[in-house]
Design a protein around this motif. Sequence first.
Motif, PDB file in Angstrom:
ATOM      1  N   UNK A 238     -68.336  14.079  30.164  1.00 29.35           N
ATOM      2  CA  UNK A 238     -68.004  14.431  32.217  1.00 29.35           C
ATOM      3  C   UNK A 238     -68.915  16.293  31.676  1.00 29.35           C
ATOM      4  N   UNK A 239     -69.653  16.157  33.336  1.00 25.93           N
ATOM      5  CA  UNK A 239     -70.371  17.092  33.128  1.00 25.93           C
ATOM      6  C   UNK A 239     -70.480  17.519  35.355  1.00 25.93           C
ATOM      7  N   UNK A 240     -70.181  18.573  35.400  1.00 26.52           N
ATOM      8  CA  UNK A 240     -70.013  18.418  37.280  1.00 26.52           C
ATOM      9  C   UNK A 240     -71.528  19.626  37.965  1.00 26.52           C
ATOM     10  N   UNK A 241     -72.310  19.378  38.468  1.00 26.98           N
ATOM     11  CA  UNK A 241     -73.466  20.501  38.972  1.00 26.98           C
ATOM     12  C   UNK A 241     -72.649  21.185  39.953  1.00 26.98           C
ATOM     13  N   UNK A 242     -72.002  22.842  40.106  1.00 28.46           N
ATOM     14  CA  UNK A 242     -71.886  23.199  41.234  1.00 28.46           C
ATOM     15  C   UNK A 242     -72.543  24.410  41.678  1.00 28.46           C
ATOM     16  N   UNK A 243     -72.351  24.916  42.864  1.00 26.39           N
ATOM     17  CA  UNK A 243     -72.884  26.348  43.253  1.00 26.39           C
ATOM     18  C   UNK A 243     -73.041  27.265  42.994  1.00 26.39           C
ATOM     19  N   UNK A 244     -71.184  26.821  42.580  1.00 29.04           N
ATOM     20  CA  UNK A 244     -70.663  28.234  42.466  1.00 29.04           C
ATOM     21  C   UNK A 244     -68.918  28.245  41.968  1.00 29.04           C
ATOM     22  N   UNK A 245     -67.415  28.733  42.098  1.00 25.53           N
ATOM     23  CA  UNK A 245     -66.489  28.700  41.681  1.00 25.53           C
ATOM     24  C   UNK A 245     -65.809  27.916  42.579  1.00 25.53           C
ATOM     25  N   UNK A 250     -59.681  21.233  40.762  1.00 30.69           N
ATOM     26  CA  UNK A 250     -58.712  21.858  39.569  1.00 30.69           C
ATOM     27  C   UNK A 250     -58.252  19.910  38.977  1.00 30.69           C
ATOM     28  N   UNK A 251     -58.376  19.144  39.467  1.00 32.97           N
ATOM     29  CA  UNK A 251     -58.302  17.639  39.461  1.00 32.97           C
ATOM     30  C   UNK A 251     -58.986  17.286  37.862  1.00 32.97           C
ATOM     31  N   UNK A 252     -60.371  17.879  37.816  1.00 31.00           N
ATOM     32  CA  UNK A 252     -61.430  17.472  36.768  1.00 31.00           C
ATOM     33  C   UNK A 252     -61.047  17.922  35.308  1.00 31.00           C
ATOM     34  N   UNK A 253     -59.831  19.577  35.367  1.00 37.62           N
ATOM     35  CA  UNK A 253     -59.295  19.470  34.030  1.00 37.62           C
ATOM     36  C   UNK A 253     -58.142  19.115  33.266  1.00 37.62           C
ATOM     37  N   UNK A 254     -57.538  18.091  34.153  1.00 38.40           N
ATOM     38  CA  UNK A 254     -56.479  17.182  33.606  1.00 38.40           C
ATOM     39  C   UNK A 254     -56.231  16.458  31.980  1.00 38.40           C
ATOM     40  N   UNK A 255     -56.172  17.180  31.536  1.00 40.43           N
ATOM     41  CA  UNK A 255     -55.994  16.613  29.375  1.00 40.43           C
ATOM     42  C   UNK A 255     -56.525  17.106  29.312  1.00 40.43           C
ATOM     43  N   UNK A 256     -57.969  18.450  30.057  1.00 43.84           N
ATOM     44  CA  UNK A 256     -59.112  19.858  28.901  1.00 43.84           C
ATOM     45  C   UNK A 256     -58.629  20.503  28.810  1.00 43.84           C
ATOM     46  N   UNK A 257     -59.100  20.393  27.391  1.00 40.90           N
ATOM     47  CA  UNK A 257     -58.800  21.919  26.700  1.00 40.90           C
ATOM     48  C   UNK A 257     -59.789  22.798  26.069  1.00 40.90           C
ATOM     49  N   UNK A 258     -60.844  22.135  26.271  1.00 38.10           N
ATOM     50  CA  UNK A 258     -62.254  22.610  25.454  1.00 38.10           C
ATOM     51  C   UNK A 258     -63.223  22.273  27.019  1.00 38.10           C
ATOM     52  N   UNK A 259     -63.521  23.640  27.983  1.00 38.35           N
ATOM     53  CA  UNK A 259     -64.859  23.666  28.815  1.00 38.35           C
ATOM     54  C   UNK A 259     -65.978  24.235  28.305  1.00 38.35           C
ATOM     55  N   UNK A 260     -67.307  23.525  28.151  1.00 42.73           N
ATOM     56  CA  UNK A 260     -68.614  24.274  28.581  1.00 42.73           C
ATOM     57  C   UNK A 260     -69.007  25.028  29.967  1.00 42.73           C
ATOM     58  N   UNK A 261     -69.893  25.698  30.134  1.00 39.77           N
ATOM     59  CA  UNK A 261     -70.290  26.455  31.208  1.00 39.77           C
ATOM     60  C   UNK A 261     -71.918  26.566  30.509  1.00 39.77           C
ATOM     61  N   UNK A 262     -72.838  26.009  31.228  1.00 37.05           N
ATOM     62  CA  UNK A 262     -74.102  26.479  31.266  1.00 37.05           C
ATOM     63  C   UNK A 262     -74.789  26.492  32.502  1.00 37.05           C
ATOM     64  N   UNK A 263     -76.221  27.308  32.899  1.00 37.78           N
ATOM     65  CA  UNK A 263     -76.816  27.742  33.859  1.00 37.78           C
ATOM     66  C   UNK A 263     -77.912  26.828  33.954  1.00 37.78           C
ATOM     67  N   UNK A 264     -78.507  26.078  35.299  1.00 33.59           N
ATOM     68  CA  UNK A 264     -79.701  26.145  35.411  1.00 33.59           C
ATOM     69  C   UNK A 264     -80.781  27.589  35.860  1.00 33.59           C
ATOM     70  N   UNK A 265     -82.265  27.093  35.732  1.00 34.50           N
ATOM     71  CA  UNK A 265     -82.802  28.328  35.399  1.00 34.50           C
ATOM     72  C   UNK A 265     -83.077  29.441  36.098  1.00 34.50           C
TER      73      UNK A 265
END
Length: 306
Positions: A238-245, A250-265
């Motif tokens: 599962x992946x979400x494109x966000x402009x900022x925080x 918050x519902x995306x993280x139900x049961x999630x323990x490991x989150x990755x963060x990247x950023x476009x160029x």
Amino acid sequence: MQVILAKPRGFCAGVNRAISIVHQALERFAPPVYVLHEIVHNTHVLEELRQRGAVFVEELEEIPKGAVTVFSAHGVSRAVADQAAKLGLRTIDATCPLVSKVHRRIIRLVNQGYDVLVIGHKGHPEVEGTCGQVDGNVAVVSRVAEIDTLDVRDPERVGYVTQTTLSVDDTEELLKTLRRRFPHISEPERTDICYATTNRQAAVRQLCDEVELILVVGSKNSSNSNRLREVARLRQTPAYLIDDAGEIDPHWFAGIQRVGISAGASAPEHLVTGVIEWLKRQGPVTVAEMAGGEEHVSFHVPELEG
């Protein structure tokens, strides 16, 4: 929650160069400085530059005669450059050098009598600028299904270039089909997809093996940011494109323990920091950066004459 940061992520050399050119123009000349189209595709970068006196326009006719005008990192067609000269605008070219390299290749192919296929997204500023470098036989190819219907003068004299911010995975499938139809197709010595796009996509692929969900920081109209989200989803992450925080659900993280963060160029690092701070406000978080190669590419920023 464990947070793993992709490496590399964020600004590339072409974006750094383009933004630096606008800053230098604002310092050298009295605002306003006009920019044709978005200098890069990031809403926060644009707003910061607006606050300093940059004015973004979609048409050259919106710019007063004689005004300082910057062409965006995506490049422009010859017709646009010619029109700017006729309107008496003082132009500064912030086209990414890697995009300029693609321009030189399409000009060379057309001069050699080739029909040229531009692999990319129809309507994207970079694709329009690339097609607009020549008057020859040029067609934009976005999907595999379009290849069978291509009409070329000589199947032995076909070449291609690509948009620099495409998905490596999607482009490979297109190229396999093109090679089957045109066995003698002229290919660049190295891929036109830029180093930054390739490296960021590779980092997200690796990240998919380590996390349960990925946040990609970038604007909705950023091609390379959208491709990062697609890379993750193709690997069933599962992946979400966000402009900022502010766009996090918050519902995306139900049961999630490991989150990755990247950023476009074209996404500044302070937006990634903002996402991390948001996550820390939700509960205990550990943050680590994945192992990855350093990028040492930089492009010369021309000195602007007063």
